[in-house]
Write an enzyme that holds these catalytic residues in place. Structure first.
Site, PDB file in Angstrom:
ATOM      1  N   HIS A 105       0.832  -1.197   0.000  1.00 53.79           N
ATOM      2  CA  HIS A 105       0.000   0.000   0.000  1.00 53.79           C
ATOM      3  C   HIS A 105       0.869   1.251   0.000  1.00 53.79           C
ATOM      4  O   HIS A 105       1.996   1.259   0.501  1.00 53.79           O
ATOM      5  CB  HIS A 105      -1.049  -0.010   1.126  1.00 53.79           C
ATOM      6  CG  HIS A 105      -0.544   0.309   2.496  1.00 53.79           C
ATOM      7  ND1 HIS A 105      -1.262   0.009   3.633  1.00 53.79           N
ATOM      8  CD2 HIS A 105       0.597   0.891   2.947  1.00 53.79           C
ATOM      9  CE1 HIS A 105      -0.581   0.416   4.687  1.00 53.79           C
ATOM     10  NE2 HIS A 105       0.543   0.950   4.304  1.00 53.79           N
ATOM     11  N   GLU A 140      -4.977   0.905  -0.670  1.00 56.25           N
ATOM     12  CA  GLU A 140      -4.773  -0.516  -0.419  1.00 56.25           C
ATOM     13  C   GLU A 140      -4.813  -1.314  -1.727  1.00 56.25           C
ATOM     14  O   GLU A 140      -5.259  -0.785  -2.762  1.00 56.25           O
ATOM     15  CB  GLU A 140      -5.871  -1.025   0.527  1.00 56.25           C
ATOM     16  CG  GLU A 140      -5.864  -0.359   1.905  1.00 56.25           C
ATOM     17  CD  GLU A 140      -4.745  -0.860   2.825  1.00 56.25           C
ATOM     18  OE1 GLU A 140      -3.757  -1.437   2.350  1.00 56.25           O
ATOM     19  OE2 GLU A 140      -4.865  -0.657   4.053  1.00 56.25           O
TER      20      GLU A 140
HETATM   21  P1  PGA Z   1       6.207   2.552   8.206  1.00 56.58           P
HETATM   22  O1  PGA Z   1       4.857   2.614   7.369  1.00 56.58           O
HETATM   23  O2  PGA Z   1       7.051   3.721   7.743  1.00 56.58           O
HETATM   24  O3  PGA Z   1       5.754   2.737   9.631  1.00 56.58           O
HETATM   25  O4  PGA Z   1       6.850   1.254   7.920  1.00 56.58           O
HETATM   26  C1  PGA Z   1       4.865   2.454   5.989  1.00 56.58           C
HETATM   27  C2  PGA Z   1       3.458   2.447   5.453  1.00 56.58           C
HETATM   28  O5  PGA Z   1       2.665   1.585   5.834  1.00 56.58           O
HETATM   29  O6  PGA Z   1       3.139   3.289   4.611  1.00 56.58           O
END
Ligand code: PGA
Length: 238
Positions: free
Chosen positions: A136, A141
């Site tokens: 995503h 999504e």
């Molecule tokens: P994260 O999130 O930087 O906390 O890994 C990434 C995302 O799900 O867009």
């Protein structure tokens, strides 16, 4: 799609911070779409140390996404993460930035409000995103059409479970409100930042699989200036 690899998370954050600072020095009225998540936090902290006061005074800053039903004061909200780590320490004037209101009772108007800001600016100059373990981008999504502007999304199960890491307590997450992938395609430069071994598999798929809405991150292959900036652990399989 351009891929750049950095030795460690610190080098990735330093490059990203310097890039954003240079971009705004060269174009003080730049429009930026900024992500939350864990990955950019070190970058934002570095910017607060490296940027001169007032650097962002003429920019337009839009938050990438928000959890529906979560207040902006929650430590897991996009607004909170970007404000606390970047905007407040730099005393950025709140008039130059905006985030989706995840508590709005009219989410469609929220989408139109952010669409209008981005469209009036002729698209963002720079958009930075993290990547979910399911590919995503923002809260776009798997299955999200590539040609949507801002919209409300149903969160994937993995997003709901991984999303708990941003909150102190178990938090019910069901929907998101997000900048859409059409805005990403219209951003002059779009960057995925990725750090850590757990992102290696999804980066490999992002680079190797055919562009397909079932894997939103593959849209980067279609972008005129789509980039992946990854540390060595995240880039291990590409
Ligand atoms: P994260 O999130 O930087 O906390 O890994 C990434 C995302 O799900 O867009």
């Amino acid at each position: 799609m351009q891929i750049e690899t950095f030795e460690n998370p610190e080098a990735l954050a330093l490059h990203t911070a310097q890039y954003i600072i240079d971009l705004v020095r060269n174009k003080p009225d730049a429009t930026l779409i900024l992500t939350s998540g864990d990955t950019p936090v070190h970058t934002y902290k570095l910017i607060t140390q490296m940027a001169e006061p007032g650097l962002f005074d003429k920019t337009t800053i839009v938050g990438l996404d928000e959890w529906v039903g979560i207040p902006p004061t929650s430590e897991g909200s996009c607004r909170y993460i970007v404000e606390e780590n970047l905007l407040k320490p730099l005393n950025v004037n709140p008039e130059v930035y905006t985030f989706f209101d995840g508590l709005s009772d009219d989410l469609q108007s929220e989408c139109k409000r952010i669409d209008k800001i981005l469209l009036d600016k002729g698209g963002a100059d720079f958009m930075i995103v993290g990547i979910g373990l399911n590919g995503h981008i923002g809260l776009n999504e798997p299955g999200t059409p590539f040609d949507l502007y801002c919209h409300v999304s149903q969160l994937a199960d993995i997003t709901v479970s991984v999303g708990q890491k941003y909150f102190k307590e178990n938090t019910a997450l069901t929907q998101g409100i997000t900048v859409g992938l059409k805005h990403l395609m219209e951003a002059k430069t779009a960057v995925i930042i990725a750090s850590g071994a757990r992102k290696a598999g999804i980066l490999k798929r992002t680079v190797e699989e055919k562009p397909d809405p079932e894997l939103p991150s593959t849209i980067f292959q279609l972008h005129a200036d789509g980039r992946i900036w990854a540390d060595e652990a995240a880039a291990a399989l590409i």
